[in-house]
Design a protein around this motif. Structure first.
Motif, mmCIF file in Angstrom:
data_model
loop_
_atom_site.group_PDB
_atom_site.id
_atom_site.type_symbol
_atom_site.label_atom_id
_atom_site.label_comp_id
_atom_site.label_asym_id
_atom_site.label_seq_id
_atom_site.Cartn_x
_atom_site.Cartn_y
_atom_site.Cartn_z
ATOM 1 N N PHE A 82 0.834 -1.193 0.000
ATOM 2 C CA PHE A 82 0.000 0.000 0.000
ATOM 3 C C PHE A 82 0.877 1.255 0.000
ATOM 4 N N PRO A 83 1.183 1.808 -1.173
ATOM 5 C CA PRO A 83 1.930 3.061 -1.226
ATOM 6 C C PRO A 83 1.064 4.206 -0.705
ATOM 7 N N TYR A 84 1.678 5.106 -0.005
ATOM 8 C CA TYR A 84 0.928 6.193 0.635
ATOM 9 C C TYR A 84 1.834 7.404 0.772
ATOM 10 N N THR A 85 1.239 8.576 0.866
ATOM 11 C CA THR A 85 2.000 9.791 1.121
ATOM 12 C C THR A 85 1.582 10.372 2.466
ATOM 13 N N GLY A 86 2.515 10.447 3.397
ATOM 14 C CA GLY A 86 2.190 10.965 4.718
ATOM 15 C C GLY A 86 3.449 11.154 5.535
ATOM 16 N N ASP A 87 3.275 11.422 6.812
ATOM 17 C CA ASP A 87 4.397 11.637 7.718
ATOM 18 C C ASP A 87 4.782 10.307 8.349
ATOM 19 N N GLU A 88 5.918 9.761 7.963
ATOM 20 C CA GLU A 88 6.320 8.430 8.416
ATOM 21 C C GLU A 88 6.463 8.358 9.937
ATOM 22 N N ALA A 89 7.065 9.375 10.551
ATOM 23 C CA ALA A 89 7.287 9.354 11.995
ATOM 24 C C ALA A 89 5.962 9.361 12.755
ATOM 25 N N PHE A 90 5.029 10.207 12.332
ATOM 26 C CA PHE A 90 3.738 10.270 13.006
ATOM 27 C C PHE A 90 2.923 9.000 12.774
ATOM 28 N N LEU A 91 2.966 8.451 11.572
ATOM 29 C CA LEU A 91 2.253 7.204 11.297
ATOM 30 C C LEU A 91 2.818 6.058 12.134
ATOM 31 N N GLU A 118 -7.946 -2.110 1.493
ATOM 32 C CA GLU A 118 -8.499 -0.910 0.876
ATOM 33 C C GLU A 118 -9.983 -1.121 0.653
ATOM 34 N N VAL A 119 -10.798 -0.176 1.121
ATOM 35 C CA VAL A 119 -12.247 -0.241 0.946
ATOM 36 C C VAL A 119 -12.747 1.126 0.493
ATOM 37 N N ASP A 120 -13.323 1.175 -0.682
ATOM 38 C CA ASP A 120 -13.902 2.417 -1.218
ATOM 39 C C ASP A 120 -12.903 3.567 -1.209
ATOM 40 N N GLY A 121 -11.684 3.297 -1.652
ATOM 41 C CA GLY A 121 -10.680 4.347 -1.749
ATOM 42 C C GLY A 121 -10.071 4.769 -0.430
ATOM 43 N N MET A 122 -10.301 3.985 0.622
ATOM 44 C CA MET A 122 -9.759 4.301 1.938
ATOM 45 C C MET A 122 -8.898 3.143 2.425
ATOM 46 N N ILE A 123 -7.764 3.466 3.034
ATOM 47 C CA ILE A 123 -6.917 2.455 3.660
ATOM 48 C C ILE A 123 -7.458 2.194 5.059
ATOM 49 N N ARG A 124 -7.650 0.936 5.381
ATOM 50 C CA ARG A 124 -8.168 0.558 6.692
ATOM 51 C C ARG A 124 -7.144 -0.353 7.383
ATOM 52 N N VAL A 125 -6.583 0.154 8.478
ATOM 53 C CA VAL A 125 -5.608 -0.603 9.270
ATOM 54 C C VAL A 125 -6.298 -1.016 10.561
ATOM 55 N N ARG A 126 -6.442 -2.332 10.778
ATOM 56 C CA ARG A 126 -7.193 -2.807 11.932
ATOM 57 C C ARG A 126 -6.283 -3.521 12.932
ATOM 58 N N PHE A 127 -6.459 -3.159 14.205
ATOM 59 C CA PHE A 127 -5.759 -3.798 15.311
ATOM 60 C C PHE A 127 -6.820 -4.464 16.193
ATOM 61 N N GLN A 128 -6.813 -5.772 16.244
ATOM 62 C CA GLN A 128 -7.840 -6.502 16.989
ATOM 63 C C GLN A 128 -7.206 -7.377 18.060
ATOM 64 N N ASP A 129 -7.666 -7.216 19.290
ATOM 65 C CA ASP A 129 -7.136 -8.029 20.385
ATOM 66 C C ASP A 129 -8.254 -8.819 21.036
ATOM 67 N N HIS A 130 -7.872 -9.666 21.981
ATOM 68 C CA HIS A 130 -8.841 -10.459 22.736
ATOM 69 C C HIS A 130 -8.660 -10.148 24.222
ATOM 70 N N LEU A 194 -7.613 5.872 6.594
ATOM 71 C CA LEU A 194 -6.855 6.939 5.948
ATOM 72 C C LEU A 194 -7.238 7.031 4.482
ATOM 73 N N PRO A 195 -7.358 8.256 3.961
ATOM 74 C CA PRO A 195 -7.658 8.385 2.536
ATOM 75 C C PRO A 195 -6.477 7.891 1.709
ATOM 76 N N LEU A 196 -6.756 7.110 0.688
ATOM 77 C CA LEU A 196 -5.705 6.574 -0.162
ATOM 78 C C LEU A 196 -5.239 7.669 -1.111
ATOM 79 N N VAL A 197 -4.060 8.222 -0.825
ATOM 80 C CA VAL A 197 -3.507 9.309 -1.631
ATOM 81 C C VAL A 197 -2.589 8.719 -2.684
ATOM 82 N N PRO A 198 -2.920 8.867 -3.962
ATOM 83 C CA PRO A 198 -2.059 8.305 -5.003
ATOM 84 C C PRO A 198 -0.671 8.931 -4.979
ATOM 85 N N ILE A 199 0.332 8.108 -5.228
ATOM 86 C CA ILE A 199 1.716 8.571 -5.302
ATOM 87 C C ILE A 199 2.163 8.513 -6.748
#
Length: 215
Positions: A82-91, A118-130, A194-199
């Protein structure tokens, strides 16, 4: 510590406590600074090409030793690039907050799931615990600063603290949001959207030639 002479071992133990507390205070001050900048609309983000999947692999590698101490397995579903444009340190900080919380509030020998799609042009990162989960009445407030949910039946608490407030500020600064579903005693699922920003092709980073392998 200065009230009377002490042994070298006693000084070392006390200084170790000071060191730990100072680190906590430093993280708190840095977190409050980040939030104050976000409130003022002055949270400056670098615009740089990154791969979200590789960044998640790096963060998973960072917390692997802590997870192993509790016998927690981190199952990653990060096969797609998943290529993306953003702030690596903050992400990096954003993803680390959720993994840290998941490990902290999960029981021993449990499983954490980290997925990316990717769902409907959005990146979805999921963290699931028990883990211990969050009561429904607390969910509307977990992103408030210093909010602490009531103790669970096990006597522990699932605290938003500053971490979740910072995570929300970082996500919003990238034009994204955070979703949460949870059930007491069953675990929590946090999804960073996150919105999928084309690179541009010329800006696309080359995929890492060496993949991190976690146990």
């Amino acid at each position: 510590m200065l009230s009377k002479p002490r042994t070298a071992e006693e000084y070392q133990k006390t200084l170790a406590i000071f060191d730990d507390e100072l680190k906590k205070l430093t993280r708190m001050v840095e977190g409050l600074f980040t939030l104050s900048m976000a409130d003022a609309g002055q949270l400056c983000l670098e615009s740089e090409p990154v791969y979200i999947n590789e960044l998640l692999e790096e963060v998973c590698a960072l917390v692997t030793s802590r997870a192993r101490k509790k016998g927690i397995a981190i199952l990653r579903h990060l096969d797609q690039e998943f290529p993306y444009t953003g702030d690596e340190a903050f992400l990096h900080q954003l993803f680390l907050i959720f993994l840290d919380n998941a490990i902290k509030y999960s029981p021993e020998k449990s499983v954490l799931h980290v997925s990316l799609e990717e769902v409907d042009g959005m990146i979805r990162v999921r963290f699931q615990d028990h883990g211990i989960g969050i009561a429904a009445k607390h969910l509307p407030f977990i992103f408030e600063r210093f909010y602490r949910a009531a103790p669970s039946n096990g006597g522990d608490s699932h605290s938003g603290g500053l971490g979740l407030a910072i995570a929300q500020a970082i996500a919003r600064a990238h034009g994204g949001s955070i979703e949460c579903t949870s059930e007491v005693g069953a675990g929590s699922s946090f999804t960073v959207v996150l919105p999928l920003v084309p690179i541009g092709k010329s800006d696309t980073p080359e995929p890492s030639k060496q993949k991190l392998i976690m146990g």
